[in-house]
Design a protein around this motif. Structure first.
Motif, PDB file in Angstrom:
ATOM      1  N   GLU A 148      40.380  45.818 -23.022  1.00  0.00           N
ATOM      2  CA  GLU A 148      41.521  45.918 -22.113  1.00  0.00           C
ATOM      3  C   GLU A 148      42.850  45.729 -22.844  1.00  0.00           C
ATOM      4  O   GLU A 148      43.859  46.333 -22.476  1.00  0.00           O
ATOM      5  CB  GLU A 148      41.381  44.900 -20.982  1.00  0.00           C
ATOM      6  CG  GLU A 148      40.320  45.270 -19.957  1.00  0.00           C
ATOM      7  CD  GLU A 148      40.179  44.221 -18.878  1.00  0.00           C
ATOM      8  OE1 GLU A 148      39.538  44.511 -17.850  1.00  0.00           O
ATOM      9  OE2 GLU A 148      40.685  43.096 -19.061  1.00  0.00           O
TER      10      GLU A 148
ATOM     11  N   ALA B 204      51.736  51.167 -16.853  1.00  0.00           N
ATOM     12  CA  ALA B 204      50.998  51.411 -15.612  1.00  0.00           C
ATOM     13  C   ALA B 204      49.521  51.078 -15.768  1.00  0.00           C
ATOM     14  O   ALA B 204      48.918  50.463 -14.877  1.00  0.00           O
ATOM     15  CB  ALA B 204      51.171  52.868 -15.186  1.00  0.00           C
ATOM     16  N   VAL B 205      48.927  51.443 -16.896  1.00  0.00           N
ATOM     17  CA  VAL B 205      47.496  51.174 -17.071  1.00  0.00           C
ATOM     18  C   VAL B 205      47.254  49.673 -17.264  1.00  0.00           C
ATOM     19  O   VAL B 205      46.216  49.146 -16.822  1.00  0.00           O
ATOM     20  CB  VAL B 205      46.921  51.985 -18.251  1.00  0.00           C
ATOM     21  CG1 VAL B 205      47.316  51.394 -19.594  1.00  0.00           C
ATOM     22  CG2 VAL B 205      45.403  52.057 -18.167  1.00  0.00           C
TER      23      VAL B 205
ATOM     24  N   LEU C   7      47.281  48.287 -13.833  1.00  0.00           N
ATOM     25  CA  LEU C   7      46.066  48.722 -13.147  1.00  0.00           C
ATOM     26  C   LEU C   7      44.859  47.872 -13.541  1.00  0.00           C
ATOM     27  O   LEU C   7      44.026  47.528 -12.688  1.00  0.00           O
ATOM     28  CB  LEU C   7      45.794  50.191 -13.467  1.00  0.00           C
ATOM     29  CG  LEU C   7      44.550  50.819 -12.816  1.00  0.00           C
ATOM     30  CD1 LEU C   7      44.666  50.780 -11.293  1.00  0.00           C
ATOM     31  CD2 LEU C   7      44.354  52.252 -13.307  1.00  0.00           C
ATOM     32  N   LEU C   8      44.773  47.510 -14.802  1.00  0.00           N
ATOM     33  CA  LEU C   8      43.655  46.680 -15.261  1.00  0.00           C
ATOM     34  C   LEU C   8      43.684  45.306 -14.583  1.00  0.00           C
ATOM     35  O   LEU C   8      42.632  44.753 -14.243  1.00  0.00           O
ATOM     36  CB  LEU C   8      43.722  46.522 -16.781  1.00  0.00           C
ATOM     37  CG  LEU C   8      43.415  47.780 -17.596  1.00  0.00           C
ATOM     38  CD1 LEU C   8      43.708  47.549 -19.072  1.00  0.00           C
ATOM     39  CD2 LEU C   8      41.961  48.213 -17.401  1.00  0.00           C
TER      40      LEU C   8
ATOM     41  N   ILE D  43      45.000  44.691 -11.598  1.00  0.00           N
ATOM     42  CA  ILE D  43      44.646  44.918 -10.193  1.00  0.00           C
ATOM     43  C   ILE D  43      43.136  45.051 -10.030  1.00  0.00           C
ATOM     44  O   ILE D  43      42.551  44.495  -9.087  1.00  0.00           O
ATOM     45  CB  ILE D  43      45.360  46.177  -9.663  1.00  0.00           C
ATOM     46  CG1 ILE D  43      46.875  45.939  -9.605  1.00  0.00           C
ATOM     47  CG2 ILE D  43      44.837  46.567  -8.282  1.00  0.00           C
ATOM     48  CD1 ILE D  43      47.675  47.168  -9.239  1.00  0.00           C
ATOM     49  N   VAL D  44      42.505  45.774 -10.949  1.00  0.00           N
ATOM     50  CA  VAL D  44      41.038  45.931 -10.887  1.00  0.00           C
ATOM     51  C   VAL D  44      40.357  44.582 -10.991  1.00  0.00           C
ATOM     52  O   VAL D  44      39.412  44.280 -10.255  1.00  0.00           O
ATOM     53  CB  VAL D  44      40.556  46.880 -11.999  1.00  0.00           C
ATOM     54  CG1 VAL D  44      39.031  46.860 -12.097  1.00  0.00           C
ATOM     55  CG2 VAL D  44      41.043  48.299 -11.735  1.00  0.00           C
TER      56      VAL D  44
END
Length: 261
Positions: free
Chosen positions: A55, A82-83, A86-87, A89-90
């Motif tokens: 990650e 952004a990614v 997103l990580l 949030i996941v």
């Protein structure tokens, strides 16, 4: 930890307690195997495991891939940021631990801010490089002055806190060696990267950073495992405190039951 965070196990072995003793295995070798397995599990937990490492690599990899294709700093930086978000949030949705993800998104966020402010792809890499070089200096100096930084970081993981400083000299020696190894490895890494930052191409720097992301970390963790697996076991000060609390409560209850109390 999730399944991706845990070290691999073999039949008869658990990450926390090590391999089961087969017939004919001596108590000393069994204890050493247990200590090695406990150390391995603790290191995976402390440094985020395989998933945490991947990650931390993904945003930087995405940045350099997009920049290599279109040379657009803004698009590359926004995509990396952004990614990273997103990580996190996941992990929140899966109710996984987020401490490593949050530290990663913070680092990426600073890099994104530098890249957008300077308009240079190298700006994305600079904060992380300064931080890594600073860690190398901190690990080295802490080992030289006898207050190894790795002991401060890993003490709570092993439930020994700072007891290694005064009560477990073998552990202190192991932490000192491990901290020195981390310092030397980090300083060697950035001795390679900083000349390329000043005089090299941004794309080359990005790909070299990706290439040098994992191997030095793996090497440092390996040396840590070697030194700590051979060191005396940690003193569980949390268990000691809990036992003292239980004894005090038992004594208080016994005193309350005495006639005339």
């Amino acid at each position: 930890m999730t399944s991706l965070d845990k070290p691999p196990t073999t039949p008869g072995q658990s990450p926390a307690h090590g391999p089961g003793r087969s017939q004919g295995q001596g108590p000393e070798s069994g204890a050493a195997a247990d200590q090695g397995a406990v150390t391995q599990a603790a290191l995976f937990d402390a440094f985020g495991g395989i998933r945490g490492t991947l990650e931390t690599m993904l945003p930087g990899l995405l940045f350099v891939m997009i920049y290599t294709i279109n040379k657009d700093v803004k698009t590359s930086a926004i995509a990396a940021g952004a990614v990273a978000v997103l990580l996190v949030i996941v992990r929140l949705l899966r109710k996984d631990t987020v401490k490593h993800a949050f530290s990663g998104v913070f680092g990426v966020g600073v890099g994104v801010a530098f890249a957008l402010f300077t308009g240079s792809a190298k700006g994305f890499y600079l904060p992380g490089m300064i931080y890594g070089a600073g860690l190398g200096v901190a690990f080295t100096l802490s080992a030289l002055v006898g207050f190894p930084l790795l002991g401060v970081v890993l003490g709570p993981v092993f439930r020994e806190n700072m007891s290694w400083r005064t009560r477990n000299p073998g552990r202190k020696k192991a932490y000192t060696k491990a901290s020195l190894a981390w310092g030397i490895i980090f300083l060697a890494k950035y001795a390679i990267l900083f000349p390329l930052y000043w005089w090299g191409d941004a794309t080359q720097l990005g790909w070299l950073l990706i290439a040098l992301k994992l191997p030095p970390m793996v090497l440092a963790v390996y040396f840590t495992w070697v030194f700590l697996a051979k060191a005396p076991p940690p003193i569980d000060v949390i268990a000691e405190y809990e036992a003292e609390e239980a004894a005090r409560k038992a004594a208080k209850a016994a005193a309350a039951r005495e006639p005339g109390a």
